[in-house]
Write a protein that holds these residues in place. Structure first.
Motif, PDB file in Angstrom:
ATOM      1  N   TYR A 275     -17.356 -22.248   2.008  1.00  0.00           N
ATOM      2  CA  TYR A 275     -16.607 -21.641   2.892  1.00  0.00           C
ATOM      3  C   TYR A 275     -15.322 -21.220   2.500  1.00  0.00           C
ATOM      4  O   TYR A 275     -14.663 -20.208   2.931  1.00  0.00           O
ATOM      5  CB  TYR A 275     -16.570 -22.503   4.358  1.00  0.00           C
ATOM      6  CG  TYR A 275     -15.692 -21.952   5.426  1.00  0.00           C
ATOM      7  CD1 TYR A 275     -16.179 -21.150   6.234  1.00  0.00           C
ATOM      8  CD2 TYR A 275     -14.412 -22.239   5.517  1.00  0.00           C
ATOM      9  CE1 TYR A 275     -15.647 -20.504   7.350  1.00  0.00           C
ATOM     10  CE2 TYR A 275     -13.520 -21.664   6.577  1.00  0.00           C
ATOM     11  CZ  TYR A 275     -14.385 -20.685   7.710  1.00  0.00           C
ATOM     12  OH  TYR A 275     -13.630 -20.322   8.550  1.00  0.00           O
ATOM     13  N   TYR A 276     -14.520 -22.184   1.616  1.00  0.00           N
ATOM     14  CA  TYR A 276     -13.273 -21.844   1.173  1.00  0.00           C
ATOM     15  C   TYR A 276     -13.293 -21.032   0.073  1.00  0.00           C
ATOM     16  O   TYR A 276     -14.167 -21.338  -0.959  1.00  0.00           O
ATOM     17  CB  TYR A 276     -12.382 -23.121   0.967  1.00  0.00           C
ATOM     18  CG  TYR A 276     -12.139 -23.964   2.197  1.00  0.00           C
ATOM     19  CD1 TYR A 276     -11.385 -23.347   3.132  1.00  0.00           C
ATOM     20  CD2 TYR A 276     -12.891 -24.904   2.509  1.00  0.00           C
ATOM     21  CE1 TYR A 276     -11.052 -24.127   4.252  1.00  0.00           C
ATOM     22  CE2 TYR A 276     -12.596 -25.551   3.607  1.00  0.00           C
ATOM     23  CZ  TYR A 276     -11.808 -25.196   4.747  1.00  0.00           C
ATOM     24  OH  TYR A 276     -11.647 -25.911   5.812  1.00  0.00           O
ATOM     25  N   ASP A 277     -12.614 -19.992   0.005  1.00  0.00           N
ATOM     26  CA  ASP A 277     -12.761 -18.919  -1.252  1.00  0.00           C
ATOM     27  C   ASP A 277     -12.062 -19.695  -2.381  1.00  0.00           C
ATOM     28  O   ASP A 277     -10.913 -20.393  -2.158  1.00  0.00           O
ATOM     29  CB  ASP A 277     -12.183 -17.549  -0.905  1.00  0.00           C
ATOM     30  CG  ASP A 277     -12.952 -16.926   0.021  1.00  0.00           C
ATOM     31  OD1 ASP A 277     -14.119 -16.995  -0.191  1.00  0.00           O
ATOM     32  OD2 ASP A 277     -12.339 -15.918   0.805  1.00  0.00           O
ATOM     33  N   GLU A 278     -12.428 -19.368  -3.669  1.00  0.00           N
ATOM     34  CA  GLU A 278     -11.614 -19.426  -4.790  1.00  0.00           C
ATOM     35  C   GLU A 278     -10.266 -18.849  -4.938  1.00  0.00           C
ATOM     36  O   GLU A 278     -10.353 -17.412  -4.728  1.00  0.00           O
ATOM     37  CB  GLU A 278     -12.337 -19.398  -6.291  1.00  0.00           C
ATOM     38  CG  GLU A 278     -11.414 -19.583  -7.337  1.00  0.00           C
ATOM     39  CD  GLU A 278     -12.279 -19.144  -8.626  1.00  0.00           C
ATOM     40  OE1 GLU A 278     -11.730 -19.122  -9.603  1.00  0.00           O
ATOM     41  OE2 GLU A 278     -13.645 -19.152  -8.472  1.00  0.00           O
ATOM     42  N   GLN A 279      -9.098 -19.319  -4.942  1.00  0.00           N
ATOM     43  CA  GLN A 279      -7.876 -18.448  -4.953  1.00  0.00           C
ATOM     44  C   GLN A 279      -7.084 -18.713  -6.362  1.00  0.00           C
ATOM     45  O   GLN A 279      -7.131 -19.783  -6.827  1.00  0.00           O
ATOM     46  CB  GLN A 279      -7.165 -19.004  -3.514  1.00  0.00           C
ATOM     47  CG  GLN A 279      -7.728 -19.001  -2.334  1.00  0.00           C
ATOM     48  CD  GLN A 279      -6.809 -19.259  -1.352  1.00  0.00           C
ATOM     49  OE1 GLN A 279      -5.694 -19.468  -1.304  1.00  0.00           O
ATOM     50  NE2 GLN A 279      -7.699 -19.864  -0.053  1.00  0.00           N
ATOM     51  N   ALA A 280      -6.419 -17.651  -6.504  1.00  0.00           N
ATOM     52  CA  ALA A 280      -5.438 -17.552  -7.709  1.00  0.00           C
ATOM     53  C   ALA A 280      -4.283 -16.722  -7.519  1.00  0.00           C
ATOM     54  O   ALA A 280      -4.498 -15.881  -6.731  1.00  0.00           O
ATOM     55  CB  ALA A 280      -6.253 -17.284  -9.016  1.00  0.00           C
ATOM     56  N   PRO A 281      -3.207 -17.065  -7.878  1.00  0.00           N
ATOM     57  CA  PRO A 281      -1.821 -16.284  -7.585  1.00  0.00           C
ATOM     58  C   PRO A 281      -2.038 -14.954  -8.328  1.00  0.00           C
ATOM     59  O   PRO A 281      -2.420 -15.073  -9.644  1.00  0.00           O
ATOM     60  CB  PRO A 281      -0.736 -17.158  -8.129  1.00  0.00           C
ATOM     61  CG  PRO A 281      -1.332 -18.248  -9.117  1.00  0.00           C
ATOM     62  CD  PRO A 281      -2.882 -18.296  -8.541  1.00  0.00           C
ATOM     63  N   GLY A 282      -1.506 -13.894  -7.672  1.00  0.00           N
ATOM     64  CA  GLY A 282      -1.369 -12.808  -8.614  1.00  0.00           C
ATOM     65  C   GLY A 282      -0.205 -12.081  -8.394  1.00  0.00           C
ATOM     66  O   GLY A 282       0.660 -12.362  -7.412  1.00  0.00           O
ATOM     67  N   LYS A 283       0.174 -11.361  -9.497  1.00  0.00           N
ATOM     68  CA  LYS A 283       1.588 -10.726  -9.641  1.00  0.00           C
ATOM     69  C   LYS A 283       1.663  -9.634 -10.220  1.00  0.00           C
ATOM     70  O   LYS A 283       1.015  -9.191 -11.150  1.00  0.00           O
ATOM     71  CB  LYS A 283       2.708 -11.379 -10.104  1.00  0.00           C
ATOM     72  CG  LYS A 283       3.928 -10.871 -10.272  1.00  0.00           C
ATOM     73  CD  LYS A 283       4.810 -12.108 -10.735  1.00  0.00           C
ATOM     74  CE  LYS A 283       6.436 -11.541 -10.940  1.00  0.00           C
ATOM     75  NZ  LYS A 283       7.267 -12.485 -11.620  1.00  0.00           N
ATOM     76  N   ILE A 284       2.124  -8.293  -9.279  1.00  0.00           N
ATOM     77  CA  ILE A 284       2.125  -7.016 -10.124  1.00  0.00           C
ATOM     78  C   ILE A 284       3.557  -6.521 -10.020  1.00  0.00           C
ATOM     79  O   ILE A 284       4.228  -6.392  -8.716  1.00  0.00           O
ATOM     80  CB  ILE A 284       1.326  -5.836  -9.289  1.00  0.00           C
ATOM     81  CG1 ILE A 284      -0.377  -6.381  -9.472  1.00  0.00           C
ATOM     82  CG2 ILE A 284       1.494  -4.437  -9.794  1.00  0.00           C
ATOM     83  CD1 ILE A 284      -0.900  -5.494  -8.568  1.00  0.00           C
ATOM     84  N   VAL A 285       4.061  -6.122 -11.164  1.00  0.00           N
ATOM     85  CA  VAL A 285       5.444  -5.696 -11.362  1.00  0.00           C
ATOM     86  C   VAL A 285       5.647  -4.420 -11.072  1.00  0.00           C
ATOM     87  O   VAL A 285       4.989  -3.436 -11.695  1.00  0.00           O
ATOM     88  CB  VAL A 285       6.210  -6.030 -12.603  1.00  0.00           C
ATOM     89  CG1 VAL A 285       7.538  -5.547 -12.803  1.00  0.00           C
ATOM     90  CG2 VAL A 285       6.212  -7.520 -12.867  1.00  0.00           C
ATOM     91  N   ILE A 286       6.053  -3.856  -9.817  1.00  0.00           N
ATOM     92  CA  ILE A 286       6.139  -2.417  -9.705  1.00  0.00           C
ATOM     93  C   ILE A 286       7.553  -1.926  -9.896  1.00  0.00           C
ATOM     94  O   ILE A 286       8.458  -2.165  -9.181  1.00  0.00           O
ATOM     95  CB  ILE A 286       5.848  -2.112  -8.080  1.00  0.00           C
ATOM     96  CG1 ILE A 286       4.411  -2.680  -7.769  1.00  0.00           C
ATOM     97  CG2 ILE A 286       5.955  -0.635  -7.817  1.00  0.00           C
ATOM     98  CD1 ILE A 286       3.932  -2.823  -6.465  1.00  0.00           C
ATOM     99  N   ARG A 287       7.618  -0.840 -10.812  1.00  0.00           N
ATOM    100  CA  ARG A 287       8.782  -0.048 -11.080  1.00  0.00           C
ATOM    101  C   ARG A 287       8.671   1.429 -11.066  1.00  0.00           C
ATOM    102  O   ARG A 287       7.793   1.928 -11.727  1.00  0.00           O
ATOM    103  CB  ARG A 287       9.379  -0.650 -12.371  1.00  0.00           C
ATOM    104  CG  ARG A 287       9.764  -1.785 -12.654  1.00  0.00           C
ATOM    105  CD  ARG A 287      10.853  -2.291 -11.771  1.00  0.00           C
ATOM    106  NE  ARG A 287      11.254  -3.717 -11.953  1.00  0.00           N
ATOM    107  CZ  ARG A 287      10.638  -4.798 -11.182  1.00  0.00           C
ATOM    108  NH1 ARG A 287       9.973  -4.437 -10.138  1.00  0.00           N
ATOM    109  NH2 ARG A 287      11.091  -6.098 -11.572  1.00  0.00           N
ATOM    110  N   GLY A 288       9.240   1.913 -10.113  1.00  0.00           N
ATOM    111  CA  GLY A 288       9.235   3.523 -10.133  1.00  0.00           C
ATOM    112  C   GLY A 288      10.334   4.187  -9.761  1.00  0.00           C
ATOM    113  O   GLY A 288      11.453   3.559  -9.166  1.00  0.00           O
TER     114      GLY A 288
END
Length: 257
Positions: free
Chosen positions: A29-42
């Motif tokens: 029932y519980y999804d496998e979770q992992a932290p994500g990060k995207i550095v956005i520069r524009g």
């Protein structure tokens, strides 16, 4: 009898707990979770963009419509190793400028771009200016995203830029300028007057990239002790005809490399 009843109740409780923790497909029932990060520069000039993340508009500084300098470290959660899909589009026309799939394996990752109407440069921070070897010199790399937009030269190969001072002395040659990638790094001593003239030719030749053979010359101003990432832009006159190439946009003025 009492112990037997308790045993049965415990067994049923365990089965119930198991079913609660699973969906109808017998998956956890519980999804496998992992932290994500995207550095956005524009950097966005003269128009407004939107960034769509997995189907939802991304807010930066509480705004869904983005302009000016864009800077955000976007943090989220990867579920079951699934990719994070992001699109960059023009708000007014919904024109899709870039589409991306970010994965857990590459986290943290970077999304960087420069945009103004008619000009889109993707993955800006993957480039880097050259390193000037000593004081008193100036250096350049060039990219040409709008090649053939107005000239219609029919030539799609790489371009070389022959750089001269006002007296005609060749100071260096920027080779393999393309729509997607910067040329090699060219550096030379700074000198007054600080005016440069760069002739754009087919790679490995002294032949103009235009089909009619007319020379294409870009005027530039040298800056002492500075390395530049110059964006070349084809221009048109009031009648829509090719009128030359401009080289005034320097990405080093907008981004920290």
């Amino acid at each position: 009898m009492y112990k037997t009843t308790l045993t049965r109740l415990g067994l049923l409780g365990g089965i119930a707990t198991f079913w609660v923790s699973c969906d109808n497909n017998m998956l956890p029932y519980y999804d496998e979770q992992a932290p994500g990060k995207i550095v956005i520069r524009g950097v966005v000039q003269e128009d407004s963009l939107q960034i769509v993340s997995n189907g939802s508009l991304l807010k930066i500084n509480q705004h869904e419509t983005l302009g000016g300098t864009i800077s955000k470290d976007y943090e989220f959660v990867y579920y079951n190793g699934q990719a994070r899909y992001m699109d960059v589009r023009v708000k007014t026309t919904q024109q899709l400028l870039g589409s991306y799939a970010f994965t857990q394996a590459n986290s943290p990752d970077t999304l960087s771009f420069f945009y103004k109407p008619g000009l889109w440069i993707n993955d800006v921070l993957s480039f880097s200016p050259g390193t000037i070897s000593q004081s008193g010199r100036t250096g350049y790399k060039f990219i040409f995203p709008t090649l053939n937009r107005y000239s219609n030269s029919g030539y799609d190969g790489p371009i070389d830029g022959i750089i001269r001072n006002l007296s005609g002395q060749v100071l260096g040659v920027a080779q393999n300028i393309t729509k997607e990638t910067f040329s090699n790094f060219v550096e030379f001593p700074f000198a007054a007057p600080p005016i440069l003239r760069m002739e754009l030719v087919k790679h490995g030749t002294t032949e103009s990239y235009r089909s009619n053979g007319q020379p294409v010359v870009v005027a530039m101003v040298m800056q002492n002790n500075k390395s530049r990432l110059v964006v070349l832009e084809e221009k048109q006159d009031a009648g829509g005809n090719f009128s030359g190439v401009q080289g005034t946009l320097d990405l080093c003025d907008f981004f920290q490399f």
